[in-house]
Design a protein around this motif. Structure first.
Motif, mmCIF file in Angstrom:
data_model
loop_
_atom_site.group_PDB
_atom_site.id
_atom_site.type_symbol
_atom_site.label_atom_id
_atom_site.label_comp_id
_atom_site.label_asym_id
_atom_site.label_seq_id
_atom_site.Cartn_x
_atom_site.Cartn_y
_atom_site.Cartn_z
ATOM 1 N N GLY A 21 0.784 -1.229 0.000
ATOM 2 C CA GLY A 21 0.000 0.000 0.000
ATOM 3 C C GLY A 21 0.811 1.273 0.000
ATOM 4 N N GLY A 22 2.116 1.186 0.253
ATOM 5 C CA GLY A 22 2.948 2.377 0.317
ATOM 6 C C GLY A 22 4.141 2.152 1.229
ATOM 7 N N PHE A 23 4.567 3.215 1.903
ATOM 8 C CA PHE A 23 5.728 3.067 2.780
ATOM 9 C C PHE A 23 5.641 4.026 3.964
ATOM 10 C CE2 PHE A 23 6.764 5.636 -0.962
ATOM 11 C CZ PHE A 23 7.189 6.840 -0.412
ATOM 12 N N GLN A 24 6.252 3.599 5.077
ATOM 13 C CA GLN A 24 6.319 4.423 6.272
ATOM 14 C C GLN A 24 7.625 5.212 6.285
ATOM 15 O OE1 GLN A 24 5.795 1.836 9.686
ATOM 16 N NE2 GLN A 24 3.604 2.193 9.708
ATOM 17 N N VAL A 25 7.523 6.454 6.718
ATOM 18 C CA VAL A 25 8.675 7.352 6.787
ATOM 19 C C VAL A 25 8.849 7.824 8.223
ATOM 20 C CG1 VAL A 25 9.671 9.530 5.993
ATOM 21 C CG2 VAL A 25 8.335 8.110 4.409
ATOM 22 N N LYS A 26 10.071 7.731 8.724
ATOM 23 C CA LYS A 26 10.400 8.239 10.049
ATOM 24 C C LYS A 26 11.134 9.552 9.899
ATOM 25 C CE LYS A 26 12.368 6.747 14.475
ATOM 26 N NZ LYS A 26 12.993 5.603 15.184
ATOM 27 N N ASP A 42 -1.824 7.745 -3.493
ATOM 28 C CA ASP A 42 -1.743 9.203 -3.581
ATOM 29 C C ASP A 42 -0.648 9.661 -4.535
ATOM 30 O OD1 ASP A 42 -3.785 9.490 -1.712
ATOM 31 O OD2 ASP A 42 -2.403 9.446 -0.017
ATOM 32 N N LEU A 43 0.144 8.730 -5.057
ATOM 33 C CA LEU A 43 1.189 9.066 -6.022
ATOM 34 C C LEU A 43 0.616 8.932 -7.435
ATOM 35 C CD1 LEU A 43 4.140 7.194 -4.270
ATOM 36 C CD2 LEU A 43 3.564 9.616 -4.142
ATOM 37 N N ARG A 52 0.200 15.519 5.883
ATOM 38 C CA ARG A 52 -1.038 15.534 5.107
ATOM 39 C C ARG A 52 -2.250 15.567 6.018
ATOM 40 N NH1 ARG A 52 -2.629 13.227 -0.116
ATOM 41 N NH2 ARG A 52 -4.862 12.690 -0.084
ATOM 42 N N GLU A 53 -2.380 14.565 6.912
ATOM 43 C CA GLU A 53 -3.542 14.466 7.785
ATOM 44 C C GLU A 53 -3.302 13.366 8.809
ATOM 45 O OE1 GLU A 53 -6.943 13.153 5.594
ATOM 46 O OE2 GLU A 53 -5.987 11.297 4.931
ATOM 47 N N VAL A 54 -4.193 13.293 9.769
ATOM 48 C CA VAL A 54 -4.257 12.144 10.671
ATOM 49 C C VAL A 54 -5.519 11.375 10.310
ATOM 50 C CG1 VAL A 54 -4.492 11.346 13.038
ATOM 51 C CG2 VAL A 54 -2.978 13.274 12.525
ATOM 52 N N GLN A 57 -3.598 6.732 12.084
ATOM 53 C CA GLN A 57 -2.381 6.754 11.287
ATOM 54 C C GLN A 57 -2.058 8.188 10.864
ATOM 55 O OE1 GLN A 57 -2.434 5.317 7.031
ATOM 56 N NE2 GLN A 57 -1.224 3.642 7.913
ATOM 57 N N ILE A 58 -0.790 8.582 11.035
ATOM 58 C CA ILE A 58 -0.308 9.851 10.511
ATOM 59 C C ILE A 58 -0.021 9.654 9.031
ATOM 60 C CG2 ILE A 58 1.516 11.586 10.650
ATOM 61 C CD1 ILE A 58 1.886 10.756 13.601
ATOM 62 N N ARG A 59 -0.472 10.585 8.202
ATOM 63 C CA ARG A 59 -0.279 10.476 6.759
ATOM 64 C C ARG A 59 0.626 11.597 6.275
ATOM 65 N NH1 ARG A 59 -4.700 8.469 4.006
ATOM 66 N NH2 ARG A 59 -3.493 8.957 2.116
#
Length: 649
Positions: free
Chosen positions: A582-587, A601-602, A633-635, A641-643
């Motif tokens: 579904g995508g990737f997590q960024v720290k 969203d891409l 972007r949003e919560v 989830q933080i987006r």
């Protein structure tokens, strides 16, 4: 009007139809407002359409008939609910017009429960509540609940901690039996317990910790040996010598499993009279300790060691930063106040830490150093700031000393009994071994001689992968596919550390597993009876530890979701830490906040490769450890989830 014969024939027909149905038993695994899933006893997951999903709750044992849905897709049709599991739950009270509901906080269950007027217990919109199911939805599709108690409102300061405590059934208060037991202890108890112990009060022990720490578990000192190498003494607080075996305090500690470091308000495993006073290795006070007295050579190889009970007196309570200043030849007031023998010990400890680290880098596995992110709360117990902090040379020294003591404790237990309490790590998850082999075949065939499923092979793979120069972070991919470390009664390798056996005994004021290892060591030293221990106790302790970690993580995540909008529209640098279809997590580099960039969203279409942990389109690819720039972007409240949005490629 049908006569009796016709009625009997109709009933027989219904019975025949019922007996001809092929029914399957299963357990409800997910329920949303639009669909559900039941996992059958044969392992299949069957889709439940909306009308069927509205009749069940999570965990229900059901009988279903399998039908063909739209497009030939299999779907489940409920026949019966044979067992109802969900009883009480935690959730948030929601008022919509004249309707009052509870939205449950249960993973896999996304439906509201109607609350009748007489069962609302004065709950208000936004309150977090403890509720009980009063009507199962099977017959009507409508679920009802009553409010048992109100935990607090979402606007209350500190509600995040209170909610996490309630959800995982944790408490702050000490049982009266514990208070009574602790009230009998004093400094006199320490004096009475010193009989028969080694007197090490003349050795230059010091504690090295954060300035605010009061529960000081460990003190260290080192002396150079004439023949080379060092004598390293690691003194660990000995609360088991003060408390009754299996008394009220120990039983409560076992239930608590560990101290829990909730931001702003920790929850201790032991009462402060023990953890911050009589059991803590306070400077200038005689304190009881279990000492690991260890001989080291110049290369950091561990030689002979002894574990024994002693009395010590720490010379000073030092902060990490002060000791790091000494190691880096910087001036520090705390260090300048020390006597010559303590300074000499600290200088020897610097060399000890370096030798132990070098040994582990050569012979075992050392985790990459990553920054810590410390949450600071304001007067409303919301996040004021998140501070990034790195390990100092003093942190590394204490880490190496504690690992050395733990290795000695594991060896001690293995040598004296066939069982004990060990920390084991099985390395690569069995179901991921094929993925890793494919990764090696495709991207680093020079490592195909390694078998990652064996302790030796896993250690070799991680070491050699660290030195590879490839477009993929092979080591990072491997490290995302490991088992969790576990407690065990039998010794086994700790593959994550590259050690043949391991346990932990250096935090008995904060972790019950360490406290219990002290009990075992004391038994083998002839200081106490053999503690009762079996797999059921071990399983309960591991479950308590898991619950505690979940509670702390959920509180932190809730606070971070509230804090995330303060990032504004600014661009932030980060690193990809997880990739899925579904995508990737960024720290984020500066705050450690983790957010999700959704592939949908891409602008282009992406495909996921589970072997390399990448998602790629025709134009670009995203992988683990890749640096990216994002903005908030949003919560997503439903997913909690933080987006993030991607700023660049």
């Amino acid at each position: 009007m049908l006569n009796s014969d016709a009625l009997n024939q109709l009933q027989q027909l219904r019975s025949d139809i019922q007996s001809d149905k092929e029914l399957f038993a299963g357990t409800i695994k997910r329920v949303t407002g639009r669909f559900g899933f039941v996992t059958l006893d044969d392992g299949r997951d069957i889709y439940l359409p909306k009308d069927e999903a509205q009749k069940v709750l999570l965990g229900d044992r059901v009988q279903i008939q399998i039908t063909q849905g739209n497009g030939g897709k299999q779907a489940g049709e409920l026949e019966s609910v044979d067992e109802r599991v969900l009883d009480t739950f935690i959730g948030q009270y929601v008022v919509r017009g004249k309707g009052h509901f509870v939205a449950p906080d249960i993973n896999g269950l996304s439906r509201w429960f109607f609350v009748p007027p007489k069962q609302r217990n004065e709950a208000k919109n936004g309150d977090f509540v403890h509720a009980r199911v009063t009507r199962h939805p099977f017959s009507s599709g409508n679920a009802q609940a009553e409010v048992l108690s109100v935990i607090g409102n979402e606007s209350d300061p500190g509600i995040e901690r209170g909610y996490a405590m309630a959800k995982y059934q944790l408490r702050d208060e000490w049982p009266e039996a514990v208070n009574e037991e602790i009230a009998t202890l004093s400094e006199a108890a320490i004096e009475q317990a010193t009989s028969g112990r080694e007197d090490l009060t003349d050795l230059p022990f010091v504690t090295i910790d954060a300035p605010s720490t009061q529960d000081m578990d460990d003190a260290v000192m080192a002396q150079a040996r004439p023949e080379g190498g060092w004598r390293l003494c690691i003194a660990i607080a000995d609360p088991a010598a003060l408390l009754p075996e299996d008394g009220a305090t120990e039983q409560e500690a076992r239930l608590r499993a560990s101290s829990a470091y909730f931001p702003g308000q920790p929850r201790a495993m032991l009462p402060s009279a023990i953890s911050q006073d009589l059991g803590s290795l306070m400077a200038g006070r005689d304190r009881l300790a279990l000492v690991c007295d260890l001989q080291l050579d110049a290369e950091g190889n561990m030689g002979d060691y002894q574990l024994y009970a002693a009395t010590i007196r720490s010379r000073a309570k030092l902060a990490y930063e002060s000791v790091a200043a000494l190691f880096e030849d910087r001036t520090d007031e705390e260090i300048q106040a020390l006597d010559d023998s303590t300074l000499e010990s600290l200088n020897q400890l610097k060399s000890v830490g370096q030798a132990l680290r070098q040994w582990r880098e050569t012979n075992a596995l050392v985790n990459e150093e990553r920054p810590d992110y410390r949450i600071r709360l304001d007067e409303n117990r919301k996040i004021r700031s998140i501070q990034k902090a790195y390990q100092t040379s003093a942190h590394r020294l204490i880490e190496e000393c504690m690992i050395a003591a733990n290795r000695c404790a594991a060896d001690f237990l293995q040598q004296r009994s066939g069982d004990g309490l060990f920390i084991t790590h099985a390395g690569v998850r069995e179901e991921k071994a094929d993925n890793i082999r494919q990764l090696l075949e495709q991207h680093c065939p020079e490592l195909l001689d390694v078998d990652p499923t064996t302790p030796e092979g896993f250690t070799s793979l991680v070491r050699r992968a660290s030195a590879l120069e490839t477009e993929l972070p092979v080591k990072a991919i491997v490290m995302r596919q490991l088992e969790r470390a576990e407690m065990a009664t039998q010794a086994a390798p700790h593959q994550g550390m590259g050690l043949s056996l391991y346990t932990t005994m250096t935090s008995p004021l904060r972790k019950y597993s360490d406290y219990f290892v002290h009990r075992l060591i004391r038994h083998h030293l002839g200081l106490a009876g053999k503690p009762e221990w079996d797999e059921s106790v071990l399983k309960a302790l591991q479950e308590s530890q898991w619950q505690l970690r979940q509670a702390v993580n959920e509180m932190e995540h809730s606070l971070k979701c509230q804090f995330a909008p303060s990032l504004g529209d600014a661009a932030h640098h980060g690193t990809i830490v997880q990739v899925n279809a579904g995508g990737f997590q960024v720290k984020l580099d500066e705050t450690g906040l983790v957010g999700f960039v959704a592939a949908r969203d891409l602008p282009e279409k992406f495909s996921f490769d589970p072997v390399t942990h990448t998602i790629a389109s025709d134009q670009r690819r995203f992988r683990l450890d890749q640096a990216v720039t994002v903005r908030f972007r949003e919560v997503d409240e439903e997913r909690r989830q933080i987006r993030f949005d991607l700023v660049d490629a």
